[in-house]
Design an enzyme around this catalytic site. Structure first.
Site, PDB file in Angstrom:
ATOM      1  N   ARG A  52       1.212  -1.541   0.121  1.00 50.33           N
ATOM      2  CA  ARG A  52      -0.283  -0.392  -0.064  1.00 50.33           C
ATOM      3  C   ARG A  52       0.899   1.327  -0.184  1.00 50.33           C
ATOM      4  O   ARG A  52       0.325   2.297  -0.396  1.00 50.33           O
ATOM      5  CB  ARG A  52      -0.826  -0.550   1.030  1.00 50.33           C
ATOM      6  CG  ARG A  52      -2.048  -1.427   1.300  1.00 50.33           C
ATOM      7  CD  ARG A  52      -2.357  -1.289   2.005  1.00 50.33           C
ATOM      8  NE  ARG A  52      -2.615  -2.250   2.794  1.00 50.33           N
ATOM      9  CZ  ARG A  52      -1.776  -3.577   3.299  1.00 50.33           C
ATOM     10  NH1 ARG A  52      -2.285  -3.855   2.245  1.00 50.33           N
ATOM     11  NH2 ARG A  52      -1.206  -3.549   4.698  1.00 50.33           N
ATOM     12  N   GLU A  76       3.923  -8.374  14.422  1.00 50.41           N
ATOM     13  CA  GLU A  76       2.960  -8.401  15.160  1.00 50.41           C
ATOM     14  C   GLU A  76       2.241 -10.080  15.168  1.00 50.41           C
ATOM     15  O   GLU A  76       2.439 -10.692  15.685  1.00 50.41           O
ATOM     16  CB  GLU A  76       2.325  -7.463  15.391  1.00 50.41           C
ATOM     17  CG  GLU A  76       0.820  -7.345  14.204  1.00 50.41           C
ATOM     18  CD  GLU A  76       1.226  -6.664  13.254  1.00 50.41           C
ATOM     19  OE1 GLU A  76       0.377  -5.965  11.745  1.00 50.41           O
ATOM     20  OE2 GLU A  76       2.468  -5.775  12.670  1.00 50.41           O
TER      21      GLU A  76
END
Length: 192
Positions: A79, A116
């Site tokens: 993105r 994460e």
């Protein structure tokens, strides 16, 4: 756990209209996806922001407003590519796609990092682009744990570039990614 706007002020204390507009657009249009890409992760989907012409323009304008005298915009896969291209065009700067491993032909420079929900590697071309002394604005969509942005900044600096600033559309404060990036000025258009 429900996320919403907490503090929309960027690192800088002077607020400009492009930052305010972009922050409001992101807060209004963001879509949250629970348990994606793995269980326990709440994914911030900015696709609706980018698909809205006015919101996309506001986000690009806000990122341009913090770009300073960057002559190269580094957009992080994937993105960040969308944002980086728009910002580079508006700033009359070059754009560099910082890719996920295996997407560029060799030789490449790479940097591995943890995120994460796993590990990953970012790469840039090792030749064909002279990064020595280039003034770079690093752009991505979301700051979570800081691993991706930290790896990108290290990779660019190892290639001789000077990272002027890091800018993101959304910062998830609970994951404390900002703490992993103390050496670089950082702007978030919206913090949640």
């Amino acid at each position: 756990m429900e996320h919403g706007p907490v503090d929309t002020s960027p690192v800088s204390t002077d607020r400009t209209p492009p930052l305010d507009l972009a922050s409001a657009d992101v807060a209004r249009l963001i879509r949250w996806a629970d348990d994606f890409p793995t269980s326990g992760v709440r994914f911030a989907d900015l696709t609706p922001v980018f698909a809205n012409a006015d919101a996309f323009r506001d986000v690009v304008d806000a990122l341009v407003s913090v770009g300073g005298d960057a002559d190269l915009i580094a957009g992080i896969d994937a993105r960040g590519f969308l944002l980086g291209a728009g910002v580079a065009r508006a700033m009359n700067a070059g754009v560099l796609a910082v890719r996920k491993a295996g997407k560029l032909p060799p030789p490449v420079l790479g940097r591995s990092y943890s995120l994460e929900y796993g590990t990953a590697t970012l790469e840039i071309p090792a030749d064909g682009i002279d990064l020595q002394g280039r003034r770079v604005l690093v752009i991505d969509d979301v700051l979570a744990t800081g691993g991706t942005l930290g790896a990108a900044a290290e990779l660019l600096e190892a290639a001789g570039a000077h990272v002027l600033r890091i800018a993101v559309v959304l910062e998830i404060e609970a994951l404390r990614g900002r703490e992993r990036l103390p050496a670089h000025p950082l702007t978030s258009l919206l913090k949640v």
